[in-house]
Scaffold this motif. Structure first.
Motif, mmCIF file in Angstrom:
data_model
loop_
_atom_site.group_PDB
_atom_site.id
_atom_site.type_symbol
_atom_site.label_atom_id
_atom_site.label_comp_id
_atom_site.label_asym_id
_atom_site.label_seq_id
_atom_site.Cartn_x
_atom_site.Cartn_y
_atom_site.Cartn_z
ATOM 1 N N VAL A 186 7.897 4.751 28.064
ATOM 2 C CA VAL A 186 6.460 4.975 27.931
ATOM 3 C C VAL A 186 6.114 5.526 26.552
ATOM 4 O O VAL A 186 5.051 5.225 25.995
ATOM 5 C CB VAL A 186 5.950 5.900 29.070
ATOM 6 N N HIS A 190 3.439 4.117 23.772
ATOM 7 C CA HIS A 190 2.311 4.965 23.353
ATOM 8 C C HIS A 190 2.833 6.104 22.466
ATOM 9 O O HIS A 190 2.818 7.275 22.865
ATOM 10 C CB HIS A 190 1.588 5.527 24.579
ATOM 11 N N GLU A 229 -4.898 10.801 23.471
ATOM 12 C CA GLU A 229 -3.973 10.055 24.321
ATOM 13 C C GLU A 229 -2.922 11.006 24.888
ATOM 14 O O GLU A 229 -2.410 11.865 24.174
ATOM 15 C CB GLU A 229 -3.277 8.946 23.543
ATOM 16 N N ILE A 231 0.498 11.271 27.825
ATOM 17 C CA ILE A 231 1.425 10.810 28.857
ATOM 18 C C ILE A 231 1.550 11.957 29.857
ATOM 19 O O ILE A 231 1.848 13.090 29.480
ATOM 20 C CB ILE A 231 2.804 10.475 28.260
ATOM 21 N N GLN A 243 -8.656 10.648 33.919
ATOM 22 C CA GLN A 243 -9.388 9.534 33.329
ATOM 23 C C GLN A 243 -10.855 9.562 33.736
ATOM 24 O O GLN A 243 -11.746 9.244 32.940
ATOM 25 C CB GLN A 243 -8.760 8.202 33.737
ATOM 26 N N LYS A 250 -7.444 8.663 26.801
ATOM 27 C CA LYS A 250 -6.578 7.723 27.505
ATOM 28 C C LYS A 250 -5.387 8.481 28.094
ATOM 29 O O LYS A 250 -4.797 9.340 27.434
ATOM 30 C CB LYS A 250 -6.084 6.631 26.566
ATOM 31 N N TYR A 252 -1.703 8.038 30.459
ATOM 32 C CA TYR A 252 -0.670 7.110 30.906
ATOM 33 C C TYR A 252 0.310 7.842 31.817
ATOM 34 O O TYR A 252 0.754 8.946 31.492
ATOM 35 C CB TYR A 252 0.097 6.540 29.714
#
Length: 304
Positions: A186, A190, A229, A231, A243, A250, A252
């Motif tokens: 991941v 990203h 961003e 994770i 989100q 963003k 993830y």
């Protein structure tokens, strides 16, 4: 009935029957929307002491509902789905822990809040993921037996090399299933995203983190950060919640496999059934267990 009609019926029944609904962060959005309070397990139990409602529905797993009952014994506490257990909390039984304690009588026993009430009666102090380090630092004894999560306990132990830690338990299977290869995959997709991780994950995953903390801690960090961003290294539902709350950022998942099936056992229709009196399970604990577990929790509160 459609979704909004079910939710409106739940809200009506809450008011009519003097019900407070608690929802752990891992619950789905449609359940969070009808909850009075949303948060981590211990924070929800603490909040219950402040409300006047006579009945509390815990949308979570069994040890969470037990903690609510221990801290608010005068209230009727309903577990939203009677099958919702916690593999980590149930990894040990009283006889197993008693046998380990007999072999390590010089150790202070520290219990992660994710344990059964019966196990807490054999422990010296509870901790949460956010308070574990602070409390273990205050323990004068340099020998600690940490249950039931060796990953959280190991993370604490790394920061306290002056103390000797022993571990019993297998930890959370949702977090423990993740390996460094999942992170590498991941991260490669990203590379600019900050990595926020729960200390229930393994050491080879946690070492890559930009932030390590509880579920609420992860959410607050992401909300307050200037980064765009992230994770998220905990249960996948947190990605959905973040989100929705931060549409300009963003998020993830560390892995799509990080799903707690026990948390997902609670459904909106199940919550409605609890309000109607046709679903869920009332939590009832023996007085001796309540007293023993409360002593362990009270010690945690005293130590901050």
């Amino acid at each position: 009935m459609n979704l909004s009609e079910i939710q409106e019926k739940i809200r009506t029944l809450k008011a009519e029957k003097d019900i407070c609904i608690l929802a752990h962060c891992y619950q789905n959005p449609e359940i969070l929307e009808v909850a009075d309070f949303v948060g981590d397990s211990f924070a929800l139990a603490e909040r219950t002491k402040e409300v006047e409602n006579s009945t509390v529905i815990m949308c979570g797993v069994r040890f969470m509902a037990e903690t609510v009952k221990i801290l608010s014994p005068e209230k009727k506490v309903i577990l939203s789905n009677e099958t919702a257990g916690c593999p980590m909390a149930e990894t040990l039984d009283v006889d197993e822990l008693a046998a380990v304690k007999a072999k390590l009588p010089e150790h202070t026993v520290v219990a992660y809040i994710n344990t059964t009430s019966e196990l807490k009666t054999l422990c010296d102090v509870c901790v949460t993921s956010s308070s574990a380090l602070k409390i273990c630092e205050q323990i004068e004894n340099d020998k600690i037996l940490f249950i039931p999560d060796p990953n959280l306990g190991g993370w604490v132990a790394e920061q306290m090399p002056e103390k000797e830690f022993k571990f019993v338990g297998t930890g959370c299977p949702v977090h423990a299933i993740i390996n460094e290869s999942d992170w590498e995959k991941v991260h490669a997709a990203h590379p600019d995203a900050l990595f926020l991780v729960h200390p229930e994950c393994k050491k080879d995953v946690v070492k890559h983190a930009d932030y390590i903390g509880s579920t609420t801690g992860i959410m607050n960090y992401a909300k307050n950060s200037d980064a765009k961003e992230f994770i998220i290294g905990t249960e996948c539902s947190i990605v959905t919640h973040l989100q929705m709350e931060c549409p300009d950022k963003k998020f993830y998942p560390l892995s799509s496999n990080m799903l707690c099936q026990n948390m997902k056992a609670t459904t909106l229709m199940g919550v409605l059934g609890c309000c109607e009196g046709s679903a869920g399970e009332e939590i009832e604990l023996d007085e001796d267990i309540m007293d023993g577990a409360r002593r362990c929790i009270d010690r945690m509160i005293e130590m901050g």
